[in-house]
Design an enzyme around this catalytic site. Structure first.
Site, PDB file in Angstrom:
ATOM      1  N   LYS A   1      42.327  39.499  43.301  1.00 53.56           N
ATOM      2  CA  LYS A   1      41.033  39.633  42.516  1.00 53.56           C
ATOM      3  C   LYS A   1      40.722  40.908  41.982  1.00 53.56           C
ATOM      4  O   LYS A   1      40.619  41.924  43.011  1.00 53.56           O
ATOM      5  CB  LYS A   1      39.960  39.158  43.489  1.00 53.56           C
ATOM      6  CG  LYS A   1      40.030  37.722  43.733  1.00 53.56           C
ATOM      7  CD  LYS A   1      38.943  37.428  44.579  1.00 53.56           C
ATOM      8  CE  LYS A   1      37.477  37.169  43.754  1.00 53.56           C
ATOM      9  NZ  LYS A   1      36.349  36.185  44.493  1.00 53.56           N
ATOM     10  N   ILE A   2      40.396  41.114  40.554  1.00 56.66           N
ATOM     11  CA  ILE A   2      40.023  42.157  39.906  1.00 56.66           C
ATOM     12  C   ILE A   2      38.747  41.919  39.310  1.00 56.66           C
ATOM     13  O   ILE A   2      38.766  41.209  38.611  1.00 56.66           O
ATOM     14  CB  ILE A   2      41.152  42.757  38.943  1.00 56.66           C
ATOM     15  CG1 ILE A   2      42.610  43.082  39.777  1.00 56.66           C
ATOM     16  CG2 ILE A   2      40.732  44.101  38.208  1.00 56.66           C
ATOM     17  CD1 ILE A   2      43.628  43.580  38.602  1.00 56.66           C
TER      18      ILE A   2
END
Length: 366
Positions: A141-142
């Site tokens: 997750k970014i």
């Protein structure tokens, strides 16, 4: 037995994911049960979820003792704990991954939220997490900050699957899709198997209503309460349809790439005045993901009213909602920027609380 409502939701093309993870869920077999009984085919996590799972839970004591004896730093301890849980969850979900041609059966783990505004460290952290978990059904997750956009492209180009999180605005969502396409183009040039790379774009819903409703109340306008979140998400899907019908995407699809699916996040209703399944039933269409806290999942199973499609065909209505909000004096741009800033801050606060709690346990066990 599965729920008729959840069966209908899955049948309409919505991938049901759980927005929660803990070692207790894994040890008791709860996650496997949710897969069998509630149609769950994926898991998302965030710093707040890990903070709630780890702090005060005895199931982590043995690992914490070992980490304390080794004298590891608190950052390393948290990474060892969280990646262990994510790795185990990925193994539980592997059948869903195989059955869905690598689309579902995914588990997400987020980069350190303190890196949200730093591109190069985000890329480095993403690569480390991918290596640590070592499961191909993982999502890194970014956050979709301005600094996160080039990181998304670079991480995808390295053949790493990405869940882009904290998306609130339509403009930023278009930038996210562009970052995805650029990343897949580079991955192709780098010789990666595009069929193994997946991505979702996590578009947040309920927080939009929470902030806009607050502003509407100050303006004395209650007619538009509870309409902005769904309208915003529906228009995000309109943008998705446009981008993924482009010649640029078709060239990548011909090379084996899979589209970056929209994922509805923040789907737990915050206002008790609203129907507790509104962010599920009002956002149904084929090819999307809805990640739900367990309370929302249970509510949908019990009394949800899923339909075949509640997004396509509602675009004009959604555009009118945003236009009416602007006419009422609500600044869309101000709202979405505030929500992004708050989202990053909230995850950072949760991470710091987790660091402090784990540091305390390590000190005590040493």
């Amino acid at each position: 037995m599965t729920s008729k409502n959840l069966d209908a939701l899955s049948g309409a093309g919505v991938a049901i994911w759980l927005d929660d993870l803990s070692r207790k869920r894994l040890q008791t077999g709860n996650l496997a049960d949710l897969m069998a009984e509630k149609n769950v085919v994926g898991v998302t996590t965030n710093p707040t979820i890990f903070q709630k799972a780890i702090v005060g839970s005895e199931v982590y004591t043995e690992q914490l003792k070992d980490l304390a004896v080794r004298g590891v730093t608190v950052d390393e301890a948290i990474r060892m704990i969280t990646t262990a849980d994510v790795r185990a969850a990925a193994d539980v979900l592997r059948p869903a991954y195989d059955a869905s041609d690598r689309q579902d059966g995914r588990v997400s783990i987020e980069v350190d939220p303190r890196l949200a505004h730093s591109t190069a460290p985000t890329v480095a952290e993403a690569k480390q997490l991918w290596w640590l978990v070592d499961r191909e059904n993982l999502f890194i997750k970014i956050p979709a900050t301005r600094e996160g956009l080039p990181a998304i492209t670079e991480v995808l180009a390295a053949g790493i699957s990405v869940n882009v999180t904290l998306i609130f605005s339509l403009e930023r969502y278009r930038a996210v899709m562009d970052a995805f396409l650029a990343g897949i183009e580079q991955a192709k040039a780098n010789g990666h198997d595009l069929g193994k790379i997946a991505s979702v774009a996590s578009f947040f819903v309920s927080r939009v209503d929470t902030e806009i409703d607050k502003r509407l109340e100050k303006l004395g306008n209650t007619d538009l309460r509870g309409k902005a979140g769904v309208a915003n998400a529906r228009l995000a899907f309109e943008a998705y349809e446009e981008v993924f019908a482009s010649d640029r995407w078709k060239a990548l699809a011909a090379a084996g790439a899979k589209p970056q699916r929209p994922l509805w996040a923040s789907t737990g209703v915050k206002d008790p005045a609203y129907v507790d399944t509104m962010y599920v039933d009002d956002l149904i269409t084929r090819g999307v993901v809805n990640t739900m806290p367990e309370a929302t999942l249970d509510a949908e199973a019990d009394h949800g009213k899923p339909v075949e499609d509640s997004i396509r065909g509602f675009y004009a209505e959604a555009h009118k909602v945003l236009a009416d909000l602007a006419a009422a004096g609500v600044s869309y741009d101000d709202v979405v920027q505030l929500l992004e800033d708050e989202g990053v801050d909230k995850f950072e606060v949760s991470w710091k609380e987790l660091l402090e709690a784990v540091q305390g346990e390590l000190d005590k066990l040493r």
